[in-house]
Each structure stands twice: as structure tokens, then as C-alpha cells.
Write an enzyme that holds these catalytic residues in place. Structure first.
Site, PDB file in Angstrom:
ATOM      1  CG  ASP A 171      25.508  39.936  -8.508  1.00  0.00           C
ATOM      2  OD1 ASP A 171      24.296  40.072  -8.782  1.00  0.00           O
ATOM      3  OD2 ASP A 171      25.885  39.230  -7.551  1.00  0.00           O
TER       4      ASP A 171
ATOM      5  CG  PHE B 162      26.974  28.825  -8.720  1.00  0.00           C
ATOM      6  CD1 PHE B 162      25.679  29.296  -8.545  1.00  0.00           C
ATOM      7  CD2 PHE B 162      27.974  29.279  -7.871  1.00  0.00           C
ATOM      8  CE1 PHE B 162      25.386  30.211  -7.542  1.00  0.00           C
ATOM      9  CE2 PHE B 162      27.688  30.187  -6.862  1.00  0.00           C
ATOM     10  CZ  PHE B 162      26.392  30.644  -6.697  1.00  0.00           C
TER      11      PHE B 162
ATOM     12  NE  ARG C  50      29.892  38.204  -0.877  1.00  0.00           N
ATOM     13  CZ  ARG C  50      28.695  38.130  -1.463  1.00  0.00           C
ATOM     14  NH1 ARG C  50      28.560  38.469  -2.721  1.00  0.00           N
ATOM     15  NH2 ARG C  50      27.643  37.686  -0.803  1.00  0.00           N
TER      16      ARG C  50
HETATM   17  P1  IMP Z   1      17.505  36.276 -10.047  1.00  0.00           P
HETATM   18  O1  IMP Z   1      16.562  36.966  -9.131  1.00  0.00           O
HETATM   19  O2  IMP Z   1      17.087  34.851 -10.331  1.00  0.00           O
HETATM   20  O3  IMP Z   1      17.782  37.023 -11.331  1.00  0.00           O
HETATM   21  O4  IMP Z   1      18.833  36.070  -9.227  1.00  0.00           O
HETATM   22  C1  IMP Z   1      19.937  36.850  -9.369  1.00  0.00           C
HETATM   23  C2  IMP Z   1      20.789  36.766  -8.117  1.00  0.00           C
HETATM   24  O5  IMP Z   1      21.160  35.414  -7.851  1.00  0.00           O
HETATM   25  C3  IMP Z   1      22.089  37.524  -8.345  1.00  0.00           C
HETATM   26  O6  IMP Z   1      21.981  38.829  -7.844  1.00  0.00           O
HETATM   27  C4  IMP Z   1      23.088  36.717  -7.570  1.00  0.00           C
HETATM   28  O7  IMP Z   1      23.169  37.188  -6.245  1.00  0.00           O
HETATM   29  C5  IMP Z   1      22.537  35.317  -7.549  1.00  0.00           C
HETATM   30  N1  IMP Z   1      23.185  34.462  -8.567  1.00  0.00           N
HETATM   31  C6  IMP Z   1      22.614  33.934  -9.661  1.00  0.00           C
HETATM   32  N2  IMP Z   1      23.490  33.181 -10.353  1.00  0.00           N
HETATM   33  C7  IMP Z   1      24.661  33.264  -9.669  1.00  0.00           C
HETATM   34  C8  IMP Z   1      25.978  32.692  -9.878  1.00  0.00           C
HETATM   35  O8  IMP Z   1      26.271  31.968 -10.853  1.00  0.00           O
HETATM   36  N3  IMP Z   1      26.909  33.001  -8.952  1.00  0.00           N
HETATM   37  C9  IMP Z   1      26.670  33.791  -7.876  1.00  0.00           C
HETATM   38  N4  IMP Z   1      25.467  34.337  -7.642  1.00  0.00           N
HETATM   39  C10 IMP Z   1      24.470  34.079  -8.528  1.00  0.00           C
HETATM   40 MG    MG Z   2      22.766  39.583  -6.007  1.00  0.00          MG
END
Ligand code: IMP
Ligand code: MG
Length: 178
Positions: A101, A153, A166
Site C-alpha cells: 500500500d 496521514f 479501510r
Molecule cells: P515503512 O516501513 O515506514 O515504509 O511503513 C510503511 C507502512 O506504514 C505501510 O505499509 C502502511 O501500513 C503504514 N503507513 C505509512 N503511512 C501511512 C498512511 O498515511 N496511512 C496508512 N498507513 C500508513
Molecule cells: Mg502496510
């Protein structure tokens, strides 16, 4: 604070998302040229993106699902990540496309792609619905990007805030109460 009190500001409509995914489907089909492909959904956030995307992919497509959980501060390298649900399929000798995502720090995908690479796929690529990074931070390459955005966010279209929102067909920025 009740979840219904949060304000949702529209970012991408369902129509804009569908149009972008048409484009991604074309890019993916052009790349794989109908070769057999294993497409992996990273649960839960990618589920709607994945289900729309796979319907645009031509050829013989196999689907599988994985879920990762991060403990501690996931935004720092001290946070540890592991599988809370692993694949049911072997990656050996297959073209593999991981569907995620959001890429934020890139740590989740660095972990996942590192693990998958060790399972000897024929090729391993990443499709991400949203890439939040300004530019090439971390060493994770997104091969197929839906949108590049840093809207704060965001929720909807599979993405949650505390497991809510979701199911919304579009993407919204969540306005936190002041
Ligand atoms: P990373 O490991 O820092 O790249 O985190 C990515 C994960 O954080 C994604 O798979 C999402 O589940 C969550 N995430 C990061 N930003 C958002 C957001 O703006 N909305 C919802 N989930 C997010
Ligand atoms: Mg995720």
C-alpha cells in the site's frame, strides 16, 4: 474521541484511482509480456489495490498473501519486523511482484524484499500504491508506483487508522482533531 469525529479531506477519488490503475496495468503487462507471474498482496493495507490491480494483469497469474508486523518503533531501525503470516507458495524460479500500500521509511519493504530475495525468485519487483518518499531514501526501489504523495496521514482504499476507514473507495487525508 470517536472515530466519526475525524474529518476526511478527499485526496484521490475512486475514479482517479481506477484511471491510475489502468495505467499501472499497462506498464506491468508491457514489462512481463504475458509471462507467468506470482503476485503477492501485503495484508491488510494493499488488499483493495491488489484486487483491482490483478484484474488488469494478463497471462497466467498466481496469487498469494503475506502479513508483516513491526514491533517497537517501526519508524526507526530499532523496530524489528517479522512475518505474522507467511506465503503458502515457493518463490523459487518464479517472476514475483509484491503489491504494497504505502512506502514511508521503506523499512517494511526492505525487510520483506530481503527475505524474498533469499528464496531465489527468477525476478522480484515491487508495486506500491503510494510512495511517500521525497526521493530515493532507503534502498528500496519501487518498480511500479501508483501515486507519489506526501499528504500527511491518509486513509481509505485499504489504508486504515486504528483499523477504521479501510473500506472507503477513495483516499482521504485524515485531519486529526486539534
Ligand atoms: P515503512 O516501513 O515506514 O515504509 O511503513 C510503511 C507502512 O506504514 C505501510 O505499509 C502502511 O501500513 C503504514 N503507513 C505509512 N503511512 C501511512 C498512511 O498515511 N496511512 C496508512 N498507513 C500508513
Ligand atoms: Mg502496510
Amino acid at each position: 474521541m470517536d472515530i466519526r469525529d475525524y474529518k476526511l479531506n478527499p485526496v484521490y477519488s475512486a475514479e482517479a484511482i481506477a484511471k491510475r490503475i489502468d495505467g499501472l496495468g499497462i506498464e506491468i503487462n508491457r514489462h512481463y509480456k504475458g509471462e507467468d507471474l506470482l503476485v503477492i498482496c501485503v495484508l491488510k493495507g494493499a488488499v483493495l489495490f491488489f484486487s483491482d490491480l490483478v484484474r488488469r494483469i494478463e497471462g497466467n497469474v498466481e496469487l498469494d498473501f503475506v502479513r508483516i508486523a513491526s514491533y517497537g518503533k517501526s519508524s526507526t531501525s530499532s523496530g524489528s519486523i517479522n512475518f505474522s503470516k507467511d506465503l503458502e507458495t515457493s518463490l523459487e524460479g518464479k517472476h514475483v511482484l509484491v503489491v504494497e500500500d504505502v512506502i514511508d521509511s521503506g523499512l517494511s519493504m526492505r525487510f520483506l524484499l530481503g527475505q524474498f530475495k533469499a528464496r531465489n525468485p527468477k525476478s522480484l519487483k515491487l508495486a506500491a500504491f503510494i510512495d511517500k518518499r521525497e526521493c530515493c531514501e532507503a534502498d528500496v526501489v519501487v518498480d511500479f508506483t501508483g501515486f507519489k504523495s506526501n499528504d500527511g496521514f491518509i486513509v481509505g482504499y485499504g489504508l486504515d487508522y486504528a483499523e477504521s476507514f479501510r473500506q472507503l473507495p477513495g483516499i482521504y487525508e485524515l485531519e486529526l482533531p486539534s
